[in-house]
Design an enzyme around this catalytic site. Structure first.
Site, PDB file in Angstrom:
ATOM      1  N   HIS A  22       0.856  -1.195   0.000  1.00 49.13           N
ATOM      2  CA  HIS A  22       0.000   0.000   0.000  1.00 49.13           C
ATOM      3  C   HIS A  22       0.891   1.243   0.000  1.00 49.13           C
ATOM      4  O   HIS A  22       2.123   1.131  -0.011  1.00 49.13           O
ATOM      5  CB  HIS A  22      -1.005  -0.043   1.147  1.00 49.13           C
ATOM      6  CG  HIS A  22      -0.421  -0.109   2.539  1.00 49.13           C
ATOM      7  ND1 HIS A  22       0.441   0.844   3.036  1.00 49.13           N
ATOM      8  CD2 HIS A  22      -0.573  -1.020   3.535  1.00 49.13           C
ATOM      9  CE1 HIS A  22       0.768   0.537   4.273  1.00 49.13           C
ATOM     10  NE2 HIS A  22       0.177  -0.609   4.600  1.00 49.13           N
ATOM     11  N   HIS A  25       3.960   1.568   2.432  1.00 54.64           N
ATOM     12  CA  HIS A  25       5.192   0.883   2.005  1.00 54.64           C
ATOM     13  C   HIS A  25       5.861   1.675   0.881  1.00 54.64           C
ATOM     14  O   HIS A  25       7.083   1.796   0.827  1.00 54.64           O
ATOM     15  CB  HIS A  25       4.881  -0.533   1.488  1.00 54.64           C
ATOM     16  CG  HIS A  25       4.094  -1.379   2.442  1.00 54.64           C
ATOM     17  ND1 HIS A  25       2.900  -1.958   2.113  1.00 54.64           N
ATOM     18  CD2 HIS A  25       4.345  -1.734   3.727  1.00 54.64           C
ATOM     19  CE1 HIS A  25       2.436  -2.643   3.146  1.00 54.64           C
ATOM     20  NE2 HIS A  25       3.297  -2.524   4.149  1.00 54.64           N
ATOM     21  N   CYS A 130       1.112 -11.101  20.180  1.00 50.72           N
ATOM     22  CA  CYS A 130       0.209 -10.580  19.145  1.00 50.72           C
ATOM     23  C   CYS A 130       0.762 -10.993  17.783  1.00 50.72           C
ATOM     24  O   CYS A 130       1.857 -10.566  17.410  1.00 50.72           O
ATOM     25  CB  CYS A 130       0.079  -9.061  19.214  1.00 50.72           C
ATOM     26  SG  CYS A 130      -0.848  -8.426  17.791  1.00 50.72           S
ATOM     27  N   CYS A 133       1.348  -8.037  15.258  1.00 45.90           N
ATOM     28  CA  CYS A 133       2.621  -7.313  15.479  1.00 45.90           C
ATOM     29  C   CYS A 133       3.814  -8.247  15.362  1.00 45.90           C
ATOM     30  O   CYS A 133       4.932  -7.795  15.259  1.00 45.90           O
ATOM     31  CB  CYS A 133       2.705  -6.716  16.877  1.00 45.90           C
ATOM     32  SG  CYS A 133       1.475  -5.523  17.339  1.00 45.90           S
ATOM     33  N   CYS A 147      -4.871  -5.849  21.452  1.00 49.59           N
ATOM     34  CA  CYS A 147      -3.708  -5.115  20.949  1.00 49.59           C
ATOM     35  C   CYS A 147      -4.242  -3.835  20.311  1.00 49.59           C
ATOM     36  O   CYS A 147      -5.128  -3.896  19.462  1.00 49.59           O
ATOM     37  CB  CYS A 147      -2.969  -5.958  19.899  1.00 49.59           C
ATOM     38  SG  CYS A 147      -1.944  -4.958  18.805  1.00 49.59           S
ATOM     39  N   HIS A 150      -3.867  -3.864  16.386  1.00 50.42           N
ATOM     40  CA  HIS A 150      -4.564  -4.849  15.555  1.00 50.42           C
ATOM     41  C   HIS A 150      -5.988  -5.145  16.018  1.00 50.42           C
ATOM     42  O   HIS A 150      -6.701  -5.921  15.383  1.00 50.42           O
ATOM     43  CB  HIS A 150      -3.733  -6.135  15.444  1.00 50.42           C
ATOM     44  CG  HIS A 150      -2.474  -5.896  14.671  1.00 50.42           C
ATOM     45  ND1 HIS A 150      -1.288  -5.562  15.281  1.00 50.42           N
ATOM     46  CD2 HIS A 150      -2.248  -5.871  13.344  1.00 50.42           C
ATOM     47  CE1 HIS A 150      -0.377  -5.354  14.349  1.00 50.42           C
ATOM     48  NE2 HIS A 150      -0.922  -5.541  13.177  1.00 50.42           N
ATOM     49  N   LYS A 294      -6.672   4.671  10.391  1.00 54.31           N
ATOM     50  CA  LYS A 294      -5.534   3.810  10.084  1.00 54.31           C
ATOM     51  C   LYS A 294      -5.858   3.030   8.797  1.00 54.31           C
ATOM     52  O   LYS A 294      -7.009   2.664   8.576  1.00 54.31           O
ATOM     53  CB  LYS A 294      -5.370   2.824  11.260  1.00 54.31           C
ATOM     54  CG  LYS A 294      -4.116   1.997  11.221  1.00 54.31           C
ATOM     55  CD  LYS A 294      -4.141   1.001  12.390  1.00 54.31           C
ATOM     56  CE  LYS A 294      -3.380  -0.248  12.029  1.00 54.31           C
ATOM     57  NZ  LYS A 294      -1.996  -0.258  12.284  1.00 54.31           N
ATOM     58  N   LYS A 297      -7.040  -3.425   5.997  1.00 49.94           N
ATOM     59  CA  LYS A 297      -7.841  -4.248   5.108  1.00 49.94           C
ATOM     60  C   LYS A 297      -9.277  -4.357   5.644  1.00 49.94           C
ATOM     61  O   LYS A 297     -10.238  -4.337   4.887  1.00 49.94           O
ATOM     62  CB  LYS A 297      -7.212  -5.639   5.040  1.00 49.94           C
ATOM     63  CG  LYS A 297      -7.446  -6.308   3.723  1.00 49.94           C
ATOM     64  CD  LYS A 297      -6.746  -7.657   3.718  1.00 49.94           C
ATOM     65  CE  LYS A 297      -7.004  -8.370   2.414  1.00 49.94           C
ATOM     66  NZ  LYS A 297      -6.314  -9.640   2.337  1.00 49.94           N
TER      67      LYS A 297
HETATM   68  O1  ME8 Z   1       6.952  -4.053  10.020  1.00 51.29           O
HETATM   69  N1  ME8 Z   1       2.351   5.221   6.705  1.00 51.29           N
HETATM   70  O2  ME8 Z   1       6.591  -4.849   7.888  1.00 51.29           O
HETATM   71  P1  ME8 Z   1       5.278  -4.059   7.439  1.00 51.29           P
HETATM   72  C1  ME8 Z   1       3.659   5.275   6.396  1.00 51.29           C
HETATM   73  N2  ME8 Z   1       8.227  -6.819   8.287  1.00 51.29           N
HETATM   74  N3  ME8 Z   1       4.448   4.193   6.315  1.00 51.29           N
HETATM   75  C2  ME8 Z   1       3.898   3.005   6.529  1.00 51.29           C
HETATM   76  C3  ME8 Z   1       2.524   2.864   6.837  1.00 51.29           C
HETATM   77  C4  ME8 Z   1       1.738   4.040   6.927  1.00 51.29           C
HETATM   78  N4  ME8 Z   1       0.461   4.006   7.220  1.00 51.29           N
HETATM   79  N5  ME8 Z   1       2.274   1.552   7.003  1.00 51.29           N
HETATM   80  C5  ME8 Z   1       3.437   0.894   6.782  1.00 51.29           C
HETATM   81  C6  ME8 Z   1       7.193  -4.809   9.110  1.00 51.29           C
HETATM   82  N6  ME8 Z   1       4.425   1.763   6.495  1.00 51.29           N
HETATM   83  C7  ME8 Z   1       8.339  -5.782   9.239  1.00 51.29           C
HETATM   84  C8  ME8 Z   1       9.640  -5.021   9.054  1.00 51.29           C
HETATM   85  S1  ME8 Z   1      12.306  -4.876   8.886  1.00 51.29           S
HETATM   86  C9  ME8 Z   1      13.576  -5.792   9.392  1.00 51.29           C
HETATM   87  C10 ME8 Z   1      10.880  -5.847   9.182  1.00 51.29           C
HETATM   88  C11 ME8 Z   1       5.818   1.425   6.193  1.00 51.29           C
HETATM   89  O3  ME8 Z   1       4.840  -4.717   6.181  1.00 51.29           O
HETATM   90  C12 ME8 Z   1       6.766   1.888   7.293  1.00 51.29           C
HETATM   91  O4  ME8 Z   1       8.063   1.968   6.752  1.00 51.29           O
HETATM   92  O5  ME8 Z   1       4.322  -3.950   8.550  1.00 51.29           O
HETATM   93  C13 ME8 Z   1       6.682   0.743   8.277  1.00 51.29           C
HETATM   94  O6  ME8 Z   1       7.781   0.684   9.170  1.00 51.29           O
HETATM   95  C14 ME8 Z   1       6.691  -0.434   7.325  1.00 51.29           C
HETATM   96  O7  ME8 Z   1       5.938   0.006   6.181  1.00 51.29           O
HETATM   97  C15 ME8 Z   1       6.072  -1.655   7.980  1.00 51.29           C
HETATM   98  O8  ME8 Z   1       5.845  -2.630   7.028  1.00 51.29           O
END
Ligand code: ME8
Length: 470
Positions: A22, A25, A130, A133, A147, A150, A294, A297
């Site tokens: 999304h 990311h 959780c 998380c 949580c 979530h 937030k 999905k």
């Molecule tokens: O946490 N606004 O993966 P994740 C801005 N796999 N950035 C956002 C966002 C939002 N609403 N939502 C997500 C993980 N992000 C782990 C990370 S690293 C060793 C492992 C971005 O798929 C932001 O960079 O939940 C956040 O830290 C990341 O996506 C989390 O992606």
């Protein structure tokens, strides 16, 4: 200068493959893409790592729900991330997947180092977990028994785990953050992390007994590596896979503020324990919400970056996402406002200015150079831009360029150079210089547009860049 001195290593988090990408990311990944392109323009060798986080209960459950085996499911969603990054013209150097065999092998080697050095011990974990998380959670953190992120109750867990002696490293890491040897930015994020040390932290479990979808511990096949340890190690294992060990330590781990604790406390501790050097900087950017909520999905309000690319084009999407808010602030995205910004900043702003200057320059033979006072304006804009990018302020860097765009529009409106008066040639020459500068400054953000403007200046023919949308 040797390679080590001029090379940079930047990373994004590796994203969970429980769902498609999304705009959150895309935001982090675009930011690193801009820094990478900017660094390369300055002559640096930049290694840009991104990828996907594919193990653990959360992914296994998502795979099961979709009726696929976990590996097929991961292949599919990981492919969607690659496709989205291609559509956004993101020029990463390497895309790591935690199900890559080499990564799995290197994780095992790393864990063995910790075990051999005596930093792991067996224990009993009893508490709450959780899955959303992918972390152990305390009663204190729950809101109405759920949580808060979530909105679901955690699992009760009672199992044998391997623990890592985190507590041994806490004073050292705290000291490194306070002294700035490990930079944590922005200031608010640094304070949040320092607050965690004050609250007190326990040793962490680095394995799970009942999660089959993961990397088996080399010395205990009944346990899989805790998904966060597996994931953090990607920053190190990717370099081994690519034969680029010389790039370690990372210059910047860019993250969202939700995962600060993992990057500023757990990760440095694991590295110190193994005897490796620490990353230079961890920077946490703000969060997007959608119409005040937030992105999720369940709510059904996720914005797919591919939809934005279809509607606005690649460069416009890159611009719209990075120009919304100061990088460290949270902000609310509304689709209506994106459309308005497209029309005002791109169709009317940059697009219209390019058409005006290219048309003027084509009509009149231009001679002369920019006057000293005007050069002052350029120096000021370039200075603001460089300072802003140095601090990861993408919004401010873009604002400084758009300030130059309005400045040029004003010159055209007041001097009316098409009337072909005495000063017209001089004014047009100056405007062309400004447009060339704007073209250079937008290159890391809007690479295709920058190319198109250069061609239009050279060819003397204006072609609309951003058609106005209804
Ligand atoms: O946490 N606004 O993966 P994740 C801005 N796999 N950035 C956002 C966002 C939002 N609403 N939502 C997500 C993980 N992000 C782990 C990370 S690293 C060793 C492992 C971005 O798929 C932001 O960079 O939940 C956040 O830290 C990341 O996506 C989390 O992606």
């Amino acid at each position: 200068m040797n390679k080590e001195k001029t090379s940079k290593y930047f990373t994004t988090p590796i994203y969970y493959v429980n769902d498609k990408p999304h705009i959150g990311h895309a935001y982090t990944t675009l930011a690193i893409d801009v820094l990478t392109r900017y660094g390369r323009l300055l002559g640096q060798e930049v290694f840009f790592l991104t990828g996907t986080d594919e193990h653990g209960a959360k992914i296994a459950q998502a795979a099961e729900k979709s009726g696929k085996n976990p590996q097929d499911f991961c292949d599919e969603i990981s492919g969607l991330f690659k496709e989205a990054w291609k559509n956004l013209n993101i020029d990463y150097s390497y895309f790591i997947r935690t199900t890559d065999k080499q990564h799995e092998q290197k994780v095992k080697e790393f864990l063995t180092i910790l075990k051999d050095k005596g930093y792991l011990y067996e224990g009993e974990y009893q508490g709450l977990y959780c899955v959303g998380c992918e972390k152990f959670i305390t009663e204190k953190e729950l809101v109405n028994g759920e949580c808060p992120d979530h909105k679901c109750p955690p699992q009760k867990v009672a199992e044998k785990n391997w623990f890592f002696k985190l507590k041994e490293f806490l004073p050292q890491i705290e000291g490194l953050i306070v002294s700035g040897q490990l930079l944590v930015g922005p200031e608010q994020a640094k304070q949040e992390v320092l607050g965690l040390f004050r609250q007190g932290l326990d040793d962490i479990s680095i394995s799970r007994q009942n999660v089959a979808w993961g990397i088996k511990l080399p010395w205990d096949e009944n346990q899989t590596c805790y998904v966060w340890v597996d994931a953090l190690l990607n920053y190190w294992t990717a370099l081994q896979q690519e034969g680029r060990q010389y790039l370690w330590p990372a210059d910047l781990h860019l993250v969202g503020r939700d995962i600060l604790k993992f990057h500023c406390i757990y990760w440095p501790a694991l590295l110190l324990a193994a005897g490796f050097s620490l990353p230079k900087q961890v920077f946490a950017h703000g969060y997007f919400t959608i119409n005040g909520q937030k992105m999720s999905k369940t709510i059904g309000n996720i914005i797919d970056p591919n939809d934005l690319v279809k509607k606005y084009g690649v460069d416009a999407t890159r611009y719209l996402l990075l120009s919304q808010f100061p990088f460290s602030s949270d902000g609310d995205i509304s689709l209506d406002r994106l459309g308005q910004k497209y029309n005002s900043d791109l169709a009317k702003g940059l697009g219209n200015l390019t058409a005006r200057i290219v048309t003027l320059a084509g009509k009149i033979s231009i001679k002369g150079s920019v006057e000293a006072s005007e050069n002052k304006k350029l120096a000021e804009v370039k200075n603001n831009y460089t300072q802003a990018l140095g601090k990861l302020n993408f919004y401010e860097a873009l604002s400084s360029v758009w300030d130059l765009i309005s400045y040029c529009d004003k010159i055209i409106d007041t001097e009316k150079p098409w009337e072909n008066r005495e000063n017209s040639q001089q004014a047009i020459a100056a405007l062309v210089v400004y447009l060339e500068e704007i073209t250079k400054l937008i290159t890391p953000f809007l690479p295709e547009t920058s190319e198109k403007i250069s061609q239009q200046i050279q060819g003397g023919k204006s072609v609309p860049l951003f058609p106005r949308l209804p």
